[in-house]
Design a protein around this motif. Structure first.
Motif, PDB file in Angstrom:
ATOM      1  N   THR A 101       0.786  -1.260  -0.079  1.00 30.28           N
ATOM      2  CA  THR A 101       0.087  -0.064  -0.137  1.00 30.28           C
ATOM      3  C   THR A 101       0.954   0.914   0.180  1.00 30.28           C
ATOM      4  O   THR A 101       1.848   1.510   0.538  1.00 30.28           O
ATOM      5  CB  THR A 101      -0.998   0.068   1.242  1.00 30.28           C
ATOM      6  OG1 THR A 101      -2.068  -1.029   1.149  1.00 30.28           O
ATOM      7  CG2 THR A 101      -1.696   1.340   1.441  1.00 30.28           C
ATOM      8  N   LYS A 125      -0.271   2.509 -10.564  1.00 34.19           N
ATOM      9  CA  LYS A 125      -1.207   1.096 -10.749  1.00 34.19           C
ATOM     10  C   LYS A 125      -0.807   0.333 -11.867  1.00 34.19           C
ATOM     11  O   LYS A 125      -0.871  -0.932 -11.717  1.00 34.19           O
ATOM     12  CB  LYS A 125      -2.805   1.814 -10.865  1.00 34.19           C
ATOM     13  CG  LYS A 125      -3.912   0.738 -10.351  1.00 34.19           C
ATOM     14  CD  LYS A 125      -3.876   0.598  -9.089  1.00 34.19           C
ATOM     15  CE  LYS A 125      -4.938  -0.351  -8.587  1.00 34.19           C
ATOM     16  NZ  LYS A 125      -4.916  -0.445  -6.915  1.00 34.19           N
ATOM     17  N   CYS A 131      -0.940  -3.632  -5.856  1.00 34.42           N
ATOM     18  CA  CYS A 131      -0.915  -2.486  -4.695  1.00 34.42           C
ATOM     19  C   CYS A 131      -1.991  -1.744  -4.634  1.00 34.42           C
ATOM     20  O   CYS A 131      -2.572  -1.377  -5.626  1.00 34.42           O
ATOM     21  CB  CYS A 131       0.472  -1.628  -4.614  1.00 34.42           C
ATOM     22  SG  CYS A 131       1.905  -2.704  -4.543  1.00 34.42           S
ATOM     23  N   ALA A 132      -2.247  -1.421  -3.052  1.00 35.64           N
ATOM     24  CA  ALA A 132      -3.466  -0.434  -3.080  1.00 35.64           C
ATOM     25  C   ALA A 132      -2.929   0.946  -3.077  1.00 35.64           C
ATOM     26  O   ALA A 132      -1.508   1.115  -2.830  1.00 35.64           O
ATOM     27  CB  ALA A 132      -4.163  -0.743  -1.506  1.00 35.64           C
ATOM     28  N   THR A 134      -3.685   4.993  -1.769  1.00 36.86           N
ATOM     29  CA  THR A 134      -4.400   5.568  -0.716  1.00 36.86           C
ATOM     30  C   THR A 134      -3.943   7.104  -1.155  1.00 36.86           C
ATOM     31  O   THR A 134      -2.756   7.734  -1.334  1.00 36.86           O
ATOM     32  CB  THR A 134      -4.001   5.457   0.560  1.00 36.86           C
ATOM     33  OG1 THR A 134      -4.393   3.969   0.859  1.00 36.86           O
ATOM     34  CG2 THR A 134      -4.646   6.333   1.467  1.00 36.86           C
ATOM     35  N   ASP A 154      -7.611   3.292  -4.526  1.00 39.08           N
ATOM     36  CA  ASP A 154      -8.453   2.678  -3.833  1.00 39.08           C
ATOM     37  C   ASP A 154      -9.061   3.179  -2.467  1.00 39.08           C
ATOM     38  O   ASP A 154     -10.305   2.592  -2.142  1.00 39.08           O
ATOM     39  CB  ASP A 154      -7.772   1.366  -3.353  1.00 39.08           C
ATOM     40  CG  ASP A 154      -7.146   0.650  -4.512  1.00 39.08           C
ATOM     41  OD1 ASP A 154      -7.817  -0.177  -5.006  1.00 39.08           O
ATOM     42  OD2 ASP A 154      -5.833   1.022  -4.654  1.00 39.08           O
ATOM     43  N   ARG A 155      -8.144   3.881  -1.942  1.00 38.46           N
ATOM     44  CA  ARG A 155      -8.566   4.589  -0.837  1.00 38.46           C
ATOM     45  C   ARG A 155      -8.368   6.079  -0.616  1.00 38.46           C
ATOM     46  O   ARG A 155      -7.826   6.489  -1.306  1.00 38.46           O
ATOM     47  CB  ARG A 155      -7.945   3.956   0.504  1.00 38.46           C
ATOM     48  CG  ARG A 155      -7.769   2.500   0.596  1.00 38.46           C
ATOM     49  CD  ARG A 155      -6.904   1.924   1.524  1.00 38.46           C
ATOM     50  NE  ARG A 155      -6.756   0.542   1.254  1.00 38.46           N
ATOM     51  CZ  ARG A 155      -5.881  -0.261   1.636  1.00 38.46           C
ATOM     52  NH1 ARG A 155      -4.786   0.300   1.846  1.00 38.46           N
ATOM     53  NH2 ARG A 155      -5.574  -1.536   1.468  1.00 38.46           N
ATOM     54  N   ARG A 338      -1.763  -5.825   1.430  1.00 41.65           N
ATOM     55  CA  ARG A 338      -2.614  -4.504   0.975  1.00 41.65           C
ATOM     56  C   ARG A 338      -3.181  -4.115   2.587  1.00 41.65           C
ATOM     57  O   ARG A 338      -3.297  -3.069   2.489  1.00 41.65           O
ATOM     58  CB  ARG A 338      -3.694  -4.769   0.070  1.00 41.65           C
ATOM     59  CG  ARG A 338      -3.093  -4.867  -1.515  1.00 41.65           C
ATOM     60  CD  ARG A 338      -4.259  -5.262  -2.259  1.00 41.65           C
ATOM     61  NE  ARG A 338      -5.554  -4.607  -2.169  1.00 41.65           N
ATOM     62  CZ  ARG A 338      -6.018  -3.768  -2.916  1.00 41.65           C
ATOM     63  NH1 ARG A 338      -5.408  -3.509  -4.302  1.00 41.65           N
ATOM     64  NH2 ARG A 338      -7.148  -2.913  -2.945  1.00 41.65           N
ATOM     65  N   ASP A 340      -6.723  -4.502   3.425  1.00 44.02           N
ATOM     66  CA  ASP A 340      -7.974  -3.755   3.183  1.00 44.02           C
ATOM     67  C   ASP A 340      -8.803  -4.044   4.405  1.00 44.02           C
ATOM     68  O   ASP A 340      -8.672  -4.930   5.339  1.00 44.02           O
ATOM     69  CB  ASP A 340      -8.456  -4.489   1.949  1.00 44.02           C
ATOM     70  CG  ASP A 340      -8.066  -4.008   0.615  1.00 44.02           C
ATOM     71  OD1 ASP A 340      -8.083  -2.948   0.282  1.00 44.02           O
ATOM     72  OD2 ASP A 340      -7.118  -4.839  -0.048  1.00 44.02           O
ATOM     73  N   ASN A 348      -9.244  -8.543  -2.390  1.00 41.43           N
ATOM     74  CA  ASN A 348      -8.340  -7.818  -2.550  1.00 41.43           C
ATOM     75  C   ASN A 348      -6.986  -8.187  -2.037  1.00 41.43           C
ATOM     76  O   ASN A 348      -5.987  -7.886  -2.708  1.00 41.43           O
ATOM     77  CB  ASN A 348      -8.439  -6.335  -2.294  1.00 41.43           C
ATOM     78  CG  ASN A 348      -9.563  -5.552  -2.981  1.00 41.43           C
ATOM     79  OD1 ASN A 348      -9.949  -6.041  -4.128  1.00 41.43           O
ATOM     80  ND2 ASN A 348      -9.976  -4.725  -2.357  1.00 41.43           N
TER      81      ASN A 348
END
Length: 350
Positions: A101, A125, A131-132, A134, A154-155, A338, A340, A348
């Motif tokens: 992340t 990405k 990977c996430a 944020t 994602d966040r 990640r 989540d 995820n």
């Protein structure tokens, strides 16, 4: 009435019940609250503490919040802005160290337009599809949030800072907080995993102000909540204000864990800055996330939100080793996935 039991079972208190809750807190209740928070965290996340790689990519900011060291009016801070290539280099290093992340955090920098943020997210990405991403880049129109989400973010972290309109206005040059609160609703509707949060011990903050924050979190049901003690910065109008405390912050971490038992809850850098063992104490109060810094060491001191920020000179590899040791010493284990929210991690996690 046993308020801790009611909170554990119902995850909700009214304003009057919150007032009674705080009035009833004594040493025994504090111990019981912490124990219940640890049980709630273990039920959802076991002993895992999730690691996020933080990249503070710009300290330019158009806003003028009274408490913040990178506020627009602070002429003493040396400004910097990482290029897209520099940000990707930080991601490269983070990926090699095991991070899955990346948290891109910056001031509200006019240079970083919607198109530039979209380009950056798409590039990260495409390079790291497992990977996430944020984002923590402040307030935007809903259409921009939609574009960031479509690009692959994602966040989104957007600390609401104060649910109380009067306290928010006193810290933000008279600004109203309705746009920020609406932004969090918009982000959640779009599909982001959202993070709210507030400062503990901000100048002028009352118990009723904290209750406003807890009522807001009960209603919003965010996936993440970032809280930390207020820490003054020497070049701001609040330079001489008293800092928030480790004890009150940990109390609120435990309360938030019971309101939102599956929340992702950081033990923040500010906690580690107010006390050498602050992050460990945060984990023992119910937190389950840490965010070591992946920013180039040459700029870390310049992202000066408050005085006394720790780990500004440490290389990223050392940061990871250090915090991993601290997590283990507190009785937990590092999780480099990640990380989540529990409602989404089966889908995820890699």
């Amino acid at each position: 009435m046993n308020w801790i039991e009611k909170l554990t079972n119902e995850r909700f208190l009214t304003r009057e019940e919150w007032r009674s809750f705080f009035e009833a807190l004594d040493d025994a209740a504090l111990v019981a609250l912490k124990q219940q928070a640890i049980h709630a965290r273990r039920d959802h996340y076991g002993l895992d503490v999730y690691m996020r790689g933080l990249i503070e990519f710009t300290n330019y900011c158009k806003r003028d919040c009274l408490y913040c060291g990178i506020r627009r009016s602070n002429k003493s801070v040396e400004r910097y802005r990482l290029t897209e290539d520099q940000i990707l280099t930080s991601c490269d290093q983070g990926y090699w160290l095991g991070y899955r992340t990346f948290v891109l955090q910056g001031g509200e920098d006019p240079y970083y337009t919607e198109d530039r943020i979209v380009s950056l997210v798409k590039r990260i990405k495409a390079t790291y599809p497992d990977c996430a991403i944020t984002l923590s880049v402040g307030e935007w129109p809903r259409s921009a949030y939609q574009a960031f989400y479509a690009a692959g973010a994602d966040r989104y972290l957007l600390r609401h800072e104060a649910a109380s309109p009067s306290l928010y206005a006193s810290l933000h040059q008279g600004e109203e907080n309705h746009t920020r609160l609406q932004s969090l609703q918009d982000l959640k509707e779009i599909g982001f995993q959202i993070g709210a949060g507030f400062m503990v011990g901000a100048p002028g903050q009352t118990q009723d102000d904290l209750i406003d924050d807890l009522l807001f979190l009960q209603e919003l049901q965010p996936h993440m909540v970032g809280i930390g003690p207020f820490l003054p910065q020497s070049d701001t109008p609040l330079a001489n204000a008293n800092p928030g405390t480790l004890e009150m912050t940990c109390l609120l971490l435990s309360i938030i864990r019971l309101i939102l038992p599956d929340v992702l809850l950081p033990a923040t850098t500010a906690l580690g800055s107010v006390n050498p063992h602050g992050r460990e104490q945060g984990l023992l109060a119910g937190a389950n996330v840490v965010m070591p810094n992946l920013s180039p060491t040459s700029v870390r001191e310049l992202y000066a939100l408050y005085d006394g920020k720790i780990c500004t000179g440490d290389e990223a590899a050392h940061c990871r080793q250090c915090i991993e040791g601290r997590i283990a010493s507190a009785g937990f284990r590092v999780n480099m996935t990640r990380g989540d929210h529990s409602q989404r991690r089966k889908k995820n996690d890699h």
